[in-house]
Design a protein around this motif. Structure first.
Motif, PDB file in Angstrom:
ATOM      1  N   ASP A   1       1.306  -1.199   0.061  1.00  0.00           N
ATOM      2  CA  ASP A   1      -0.103  -0.603  -0.008  1.00  0.00           C
ATOM      3  C   ASP A   1       1.070   1.542   0.086  1.00  0.00           C
ATOM      4  OD1 ASP A   1       0.136  -0.529   2.926  1.00  0.00           O
ATOM      5  OD2 ASP A   1      -0.949  -0.402   3.627  1.00  0.00           O
ATOM      6  N   ALA A   2       2.452   0.769   0.055  1.00  0.00           N
ATOM      7  CA  ALA A   2       3.102   2.193  -0.445  1.00  0.00           C
ATOM      8  C   ALA A   2       3.301   2.835  -1.763  1.00  0.00           C
ATOM      9  CB  ALA A   2       4.189   2.269   0.463  1.00  0.00           C
ATOM     10  N   ASP A   3       2.805   3.895  -1.729  1.00  0.00           N
ATOM     11  CA  ASP A   3       3.156   4.174  -3.884  1.00  0.00           C
ATOM     12  C   ASP A   3       4.443   4.308  -4.476  1.00  0.00           C
ATOM     13  OD1 ASP A   3       0.971   3.087  -4.350  1.00  0.00           O
ATOM     14  OD2 ASP A   3       0.153   5.358  -4.963  1.00  0.00           O
ATOM     15  N   LEU A   4       5.560   4.027  -5.090  1.00  0.00           N
ATOM     16  CA  LEU A   4       6.993   4.270  -5.684  1.00  0.00           C
ATOM     17  C   LEU A   4       6.859   5.447  -6.806  1.00  0.00           C
ATOM     18  CD1 LEU A   4       8.510   0.535  -4.934  1.00  0.00           C
ATOM     19  CD2 LEU A   4       8.174   2.609  -2.956  1.00  0.00           C
ATOM     20  N   LEU A   5       7.370   6.291  -6.408  1.00  0.00           N
ATOM     21  CA  LEU A   5       7.465   6.511  -7.826  1.00  0.00           C
ATOM     22  C   LEU A   5       8.799   7.400  -7.853  1.00  0.00           C
ATOM     23  CD1 LEU A   5       5.683   8.802  -9.220  1.00  0.00           C
ATOM     24  CD2 LEU A   5       6.272  10.730  -7.778  1.00  0.00           C
ATOM     25  N   GLU A   6       9.857   7.779  -8.937  1.00  0.00           N
ATOM     26  CA  GLU A   6      11.112   7.661  -9.013  1.00  0.00           C
ATOM     27  C   GLU A   6      11.420   9.334  -8.978  1.00  0.00           C
ATOM     28  OE1 GLU A   6      12.589   5.670 -12.838  1.00  0.00           O
ATOM     29  OE2 GLU A   6      14.384   7.733 -12.534  1.00  0.00           O
ATOM     30  N   CYS A   7      12.201   9.880  -8.169  1.00  0.00           N
ATOM     31  CA  CYS A   7      12.518  11.343  -8.471  1.00  0.00           C
ATOM     32  C   CYS A   7      14.471  11.496  -7.914  1.00  0.00           C
ATOM     33  CB  CYS A   7      12.133  11.904  -7.526  1.00  0.00           C
ATOM     34  SG  CYS A   7      12.326  13.679  -7.313  1.00  0.00           S
ATOM     35  N   ASP A   8      15.140  12.027  -8.778  1.00  0.00           N
ATOM     36  CA  ASP A   8      16.808  12.126  -8.373  1.00  0.00           C
ATOM     37  C   ASP A   8      16.148  13.659  -8.505  1.00  0.00           C
ATOM     38  OD1 ASP A   8      18.911  13.108  -8.916  1.00  0.00           O
ATOM     39  OD2 ASP A   8      19.514  11.713 -10.321  1.00  0.00           O
ATOM     40  N   VAL A   9      16.677  14.053  -7.481  1.00  0.00           N
ATOM     41  CA  VAL A   9      16.568  15.723  -7.363  1.00  0.00           C
ATOM     42  C   VAL A   9      18.336  16.211  -7.913  1.00  0.00           C
ATOM     43  CG1 VAL A   9      15.872  14.753  -4.648  1.00  0.00           C
ATOM     44  CG2 VAL A   9      18.074  15.194  -4.928  1.00  0.00           C
ATOM     45  N   SER A  10      19.013  15.784  -8.260  1.00  0.00           N
ATOM     46  CA  SER A  10      19.510  16.556  -9.053  1.00  0.00           C
ATOM     47  C   SER A  10      19.708  17.259 -10.023  1.00  0.00           C
ATOM     48  CB  SER A  10      20.655  15.709  -9.268  1.00  0.00           C
ATOM     49  OG  SER A  10      20.516  14.589 -11.022  1.00  0.00           O
ATOM     50  N   ASP A  11      17.593  16.851 -10.565  1.00  0.00           N
ATOM     51  CA  ASP A  11      17.689  17.791 -11.944  1.00  0.00           C
ATOM     52  C   ASP A  11      15.908  18.282 -11.246  1.00  0.00           C
ATOM     53  OD1 ASP A  11      16.443  19.125 -14.489  1.00  0.00           O
ATOM     54  OD2 ASP A  11      17.254  17.259 -15.353  1.00  0.00           O
ATOM     55  N   ASP A  12      16.213  19.802 -11.432  1.00  0.00           N
ATOM     56  CA  ASP A  12      14.754  20.425 -11.055  1.00  0.00           C
ATOM     57  C   ASP A  12      13.522  19.890 -11.819  1.00  0.00           C
ATOM     58  OD1 ASP A  12      15.688  21.678  -9.071  1.00  0.00           O
ATOM     59  OD2 ASP A  12      15.745  23.665 -10.206  1.00  0.00           O
ATOM     60  N   GLU A  13      13.930  19.693 -13.266  1.00  0.00           N
ATOM     61  CA  GLU A  13      12.987  19.022 -13.515  1.00  0.00           C
ATOM     62  C   GLU A  13      12.540  18.199 -13.082  1.00  0.00           C
ATOM     63  OE1 GLU A  13      11.212  20.547 -16.376  1.00  0.00           O
ATOM     64  OE2 GLU A  13      12.309  22.314 -15.875  1.00  0.00           O
ATOM     65  N   ASN A  14      13.191  17.068 -12.725  1.00  0.00           N
ATOM     66  CA  ASN A  14      12.459  15.661 -12.160  1.00  0.00           C
ATOM     67  C   ASN A  14      11.225  16.008 -11.441  1.00  0.00           C
ATOM     68  OD1 ASN A  14      14.551  14.431 -14.035  1.00  0.00           O
ATOM     69  ND2 ASN A  14      15.666  14.212 -12.789  1.00  0.00           N
ATOM     70  N   VAL A  15      12.226  17.187 -10.228  1.00  0.00           N
ATOM     71  CA  VAL A  15      11.604  17.228  -8.700  1.00  0.00           C
ATOM     72  C   VAL A  15      10.256  17.857  -9.393  1.00  0.00           C
ATOM     73  CG1 VAL A  15      11.548  18.546  -6.869  1.00  0.00           C
ATOM     74  CG2 VAL A  15      14.060  17.686  -7.673  1.00  0.00           C
ATOM     75  N   LYS A  16      10.121  18.862  -9.886  1.00  0.00           N
ATOM     76  CA  LYS A  16       8.941  19.357 -11.101  1.00  0.00           C
ATOM     77  C   LYS A  16       7.455  18.712 -11.270  1.00  0.00           C
ATOM     78  CE  LYS A  16       7.446  23.125 -14.080  1.00  0.00           C
ATOM     79  NZ  LYS A  16       7.033  22.806 -15.220  1.00  0.00           N
ATOM     80  N   ALA A  17       8.368  17.628 -11.839  1.00  0.00           N
ATOM     81  CA  ALA A  17       7.638  16.505 -12.756  1.00  0.00           C
ATOM     82  C   ALA A  17       7.261  15.219 -11.641  1.00  0.00           C
ATOM     83  CB  ALA A  17       8.271  15.556 -13.562  1.00  0.00           C
ATOM     84  N   ALA A  18       7.671  15.017 -10.740  1.00  0.00           N
ATOM     85  CA  ALA A  18       6.978  13.942  -9.647  1.00  0.00           C
ATOM     86  C   ALA A  18       5.494  15.451  -8.988  1.00  0.00           C
ATOM     87  CB  ALA A  18       8.865  13.987  -8.603  1.00  0.00           C
ATOM     88  N   PHE A  19       5.959  15.910  -8.156  1.00  0.00           N
ATOM     89  CA  PHE A  19       4.907  16.442  -7.614  1.00  0.00           C
ATOM     90  C   PHE A  19       3.671  17.932  -8.384  1.00  0.00           C
ATOM     91  CE2 PHE A  19       8.680  16.900  -4.505  1.00  0.00           C
ATOM     92  CZ  PHE A  19       7.709  16.778  -3.174  1.00  0.00           C
ATOM     93  N   GLU A  20       3.693  16.761  -9.838  1.00  0.00           N
ATOM     94  CA  GLU A  20       3.039  17.013 -10.422  1.00  0.00           C
ATOM     95  C   GLU A  20       2.535  15.930 -11.002  1.00  0.00           C
ATOM     96  OE1 GLU A  20       4.414  21.018 -13.755  1.00  0.00           O
ATOM     97  OE2 GLU A  20       4.576  18.987 -14.675  1.00  0.00           O
ATOM     98  N   GLN A  21       3.129  14.447 -10.785  1.00  0.00           N
ATOM     99  CA  GLN A  21       2.637  13.322 -10.728  1.00  0.00           C
ATOM    100  C   GLN A  21       1.785  13.085  -9.724  1.00  0.00           C
ATOM    101  OE1 GLN A  21       6.396  11.340 -12.235  1.00  0.00           O
ATOM    102  NE2 GLN A  21       3.877   9.493 -11.606  1.00  0.00           N
ATOM    103  N   ILE A  22       2.179  14.059  -8.425  1.00  0.00           N
ATOM    104  CA  ILE A  22       2.055  13.442  -7.124  1.00  0.00           C
ATOM    105  C   ILE A  22       0.143  13.727  -7.165  1.00  0.00           C
ATOM    106  CG2 ILE A  22       1.885  13.572  -4.655  1.00  0.00           C
ATOM    107  CD1 ILE A  22       5.025  13.021  -5.177  1.00  0.00           C
ATOM    108  N   GLY A  23       0.546  15.445  -7.262  1.00  0.00           N
ATOM    109  CA  GLY A  23      -1.368  16.431  -7.381  1.00  0.00           C
ATOM    110  C   GLY A  23      -2.193  15.273  -8.179  1.00  0.00           C
ATOM    111  N   SER A  24      -1.410  14.621  -9.068  1.00  0.00           N
ATOM    112  CA  SER A  24      -2.472  14.363 -10.003  1.00  0.00           C
ATOM    113  C   SER A  24      -2.907  12.998 -10.194  1.00  0.00           C
ATOM    114  CB  SER A  24      -2.599  14.372 -11.458  1.00  0.00           C
ATOM    115  OG  SER A  24      -0.689  14.297 -11.847  1.00  0.00           O
TER     116      SER A  24
END
Ligand code: NAD
Length: 252
Positions: free
Chosen positions: A56-79
């Motif tokens: 029941d724990a969801d997994l999502l990739e996010c390498d924080v070395s690139d802002d675009e990855n962080v942005k994409a991860a939280f957009e996915q989390i929001g949707s």
């Protein structure tokens, strides 16, 4: 099971294995009734997580070395989840040469990398998480008291942690009007993958244990319980703080 995080959704960044501080946080937060979303750095870590993380724990990739990855991860989390209630940032990195040589030998490349992953990434996480955070919401990072003392062999990571703690205070000030708190736990030394990168880490761990009030190191479960409290509405009065969870090591 019901607890003080019932109905909340918490994003936890930085579980690499069962020894990770972020895993202690995950277990404590699950115990208090929240849903968790775990972000991981890369496929290798994803494979490790799949062996022990509950379904029941969801997994999502996010390498924080690139802002675009962080942005994409939280957009996915929001949707996927709509609003979330908290984010734990338990991420740090310095390359081996930088970590093992004295600060005086730190190169610009090594300095930039350590600051980027270990301190700047909290700013990026806060920026992209804020639109999906509820009011009240909570952001927490992990630091170490090598930020204020010259701890032998902590070197560049101490400088990065000093920046991280300053980031906590300024971010708390920036996000406070929207009901988002930003705090740090300054954890005592525990044997994790990150610690094994520090030269003579066994000595550091032994020394740290001997300086606790009862000669027993803090555990990731104890750190996790404080993290759960800081994710909860029990801590709405705290922001911009660095909270020591080290069983008194910093007192000596
Ligand atoms: P850990 O090795 O289990 O966790 C470090 C995490 O950082 C790993 O999951 C790794 O994948 C992640 N990471 C590194 N680079 C990344 C990137 N580019 N993108 C995304 N993730 C990345 O070790 P830990 O000790 O649990 O470390 C967690 C935090 O706690 C760190 O900030 C560390 O400095 C801090 N801390 C640790 C101790 C200790 O004694 N272990 C004490 C105080 C603070």
């Amino acid at each position: 099971m019901s607890g003080f995080l019932d109905g909340k959704t918490i994003v936890i960044m930085g579980v690499a294995n069962k020894r990770s501080i972020a895993w202690g946080c995950t277990q404590a937060i699950l115990n208090q009734g929240a849903k968790v979303v775990l972000t991981y750095q890369n496929d290798r870590i994803k494979k490790s997580l799949e062996r022990f993380v509950p379904d029941d724990a969801d997994l999502l990739e996010c390498d924080v070395s690139d802002d675009e990855n962080v942005k994409a991860a939280f957009e996915q989390i929001g949707s996927k989840y709509g609003k979330i209630d908290g984010v734990i940032h338990a991420i740090a990195y310095a390359d081996k040469d930088t970590l093992t040589s004295g600060l005086v030998n730190t190169t610009k490349v090594g300095y930039d990398l350590a600051q980027n992953i270990s301190a700047y990434s909290l700013i990026s996480v806060a920026r992209y998480a804020e639109p999906v955070l509820n009011n009240p919401g909570s952001i927490l990072t992990l630091t170490y008291f090598g930020s204020t003392r010259a701890i032998p062999n902590y070197n560049m990571m101490g400088v990065a942690k000093a920046a991280l703690e300053a980031n906590v205070r300024y971010l708390a000030s920036d996000l406070g009007a929207n009901g988002v708190r930003v705090n740090a736990i300054s954890a005592g030394a525990v044997k994790t993958l990150a610690v094994t990168g520090i030269k003579h880490h066994s000595e550091l761990l032994k020394e740290s244990e001997s300086r606790t009030v009862d000669q027993k190191s803090v555990t990731t479960a104890e750190i996790g319980n404080v993290a759960a409290f800081l994710m909860s509405d029990l801590s709405t009065g705290m922001t911009g703080d660095v909270v020591y969870v080290d069983k008194g090591v910093h007192l000596i």
